[in-house]
Design an enzyme around this catalytic site. Structure first.
Site, PDB file in Angstrom:
ATOM      1  N   GLY A   1       2.478  -4.265   9.848  1.00  9.62           N
ATOM      2  CA  GLY A   1       1.575  -4.753  10.739  1.00  9.62           C
ATOM      3  C   GLY A   1       0.339  -4.848  10.497  1.00  9.62           C
TER       4      GLY A   1
ATOM      5  N   GLY B   1       5.120  -7.683   8.774  1.00  3.47           N
ATOM      6  CA  GLY B   1       4.592  -9.010   8.547  1.00  3.47           C
ATOM      7  C   GLY B   1       4.062  -9.729   9.872  1.00  3.47           C
TER       8      GLY B   1
ATOM      9  N   ASN C   1       1.205  -5.299   2.378  1.00  2.00           N
ATOM     10  CA  ASN C   1       1.731  -6.243   1.671  1.00  2.00           C
ATOM     11  C   ASN C   1       1.236  -7.720   2.030  1.00  2.00           C
ATOM     12  OD1 ASN C   1       5.168  -6.907   0.360  1.00  2.00           O
ATOM     13  ND2 ASN C   1       3.221  -8.101  -0.016  1.00  2.00           N
TER      14      ASN C   1
ATOM     15  N   LYS D   1      11.503   4.623  -1.045  1.00  2.00           N
ATOM     16  CA  LYS D   1      11.058   4.093   0.443  1.00  2.00           C
ATOM     17  C   LYS D   1      12.287   3.614   1.155  1.00  2.00           C
ATOM     18  CE  LYS D   1       8.507   0.856   3.255  1.00  2.00           C
ATOM     19  NZ  LYS D   1       7.752  -0.424   3.458  1.00  2.00           N
TER      20      LYS D   1
END
EC number: 2.8.1.10
Length: 256
Positions: free
Chosen positions: A183, A156, A204, A95
């Site tokens: 988001g 986040g 996450n 990633k």
């Protein structure tokens, strides 16, 4: 079934490893999510030993690892981190994350495209985190990225699909999987992403900081399944006008 490069996944939910209160809670949440691909920041892992507090439980859980280059500010730093990850973890999946501003964590489009082109040439399966820019996503696809990962909102932030209009264009024109990343704050955001055509979402923070991360992970698993099923069921088209679901005058005519 979702296919990216040489791997197939039953789950359309990818998860991260940051912000969990403990490694045990992280693994429990990942298992509850049903996720089969988990991303981890190379800056948080001791690559010299596989009994690292984060790495060891992930290996034991049997999930596929997607190392990320979070913390890299330039293409050169990201390429360096990618090679460290490949050597230490034995995977060419990556990633790609390059965000020079620690306050906003927005991806650098120029450095990302530059690094992606080089890494693809060096044999990496590159999944770039990028802005919701249809032109950039197409360029990343053209240089050989296996998928694109446009943001829904800043990392986040839990704001949801603030870039929805651009995501729709990206999804419409893509010939590689589109993974909405960053988001996503609540399960309904994930449902919306799958309904609109995204192939997967990466979540996450929304799971890790929840009061009950394990149950939140379950909620996201179900939300992704609902979104995918709704899309596959062929939802009706939107209209500016009302359309009656039953005759409006038939009963009057029958009684006349």
């Amino acid at each position: 079934m979702l296919r990216i490069a040489d791997k197939t996944f039953d789950s359309h939910l990818f998860t991260g490893t940051g912000k969990f209160a403990s490694s045990q809670l992280m693994v429990e949440a990942i298992r509850a999510s049903g996720s089969q691909l988990v991303t981890l920041a190379m800056k948080r892992v001791d690559l010299r030993q596989h009994n690292d507090a984060i790495l060891e439980p992930l290996i034991a859980a049997g999930v596929a690892l997607l190392p990320n280059t979070s913390g890299a500010k330039t293409a050169e730093e990201a390429i360096f981190a990618a090679h460290l990850a490949r050597e230490a973890l034995g995977t060419n999946w990556l990633k790609l994350e390059i965000h020079p501003d620690a306050r906003w964590l927005l991806p650098d489009p120029i450095e990302t495209l530059k690094a992606a082109e080089t890494l693809v040439q060096q044999g990496f399966v590159v999944l770039p985190y990028c802005g919701a820019d249809p032109v950039l996503c197409k360029r990343l696809e053209e240089v050989g990225c296996a998928a694109v990962m446009p943001l829904g909102a800043p990392i986040g932030s839990n704001q949801g699909l603030e870039t929805r209009a651009m995501l729709e264009i990206i999804i419409q024109q893509a010939t590689v999987p589109v993974v909405v990343d960053a988001g996503i704050g609540v399960p309904s955001h994930a449902t919306q992403a799958l309904e609109m055509g995204a192939d997967a979402v990466l979540v996450n923070t929304a799971i890790a900081v929840a009061d009950d991360p394990v149950n939140m992970a379950k909620a996201f698993r179900l939300a992704v399944e609902v979104g995918l099923l709704a899309r596959q069921s062929g939802p009706g088209s939107r209209s500016y006008f009302a359309h009656a679901t039953s005759p409006l005058t038939g009963f009057l005519e029958a009684s006349a």
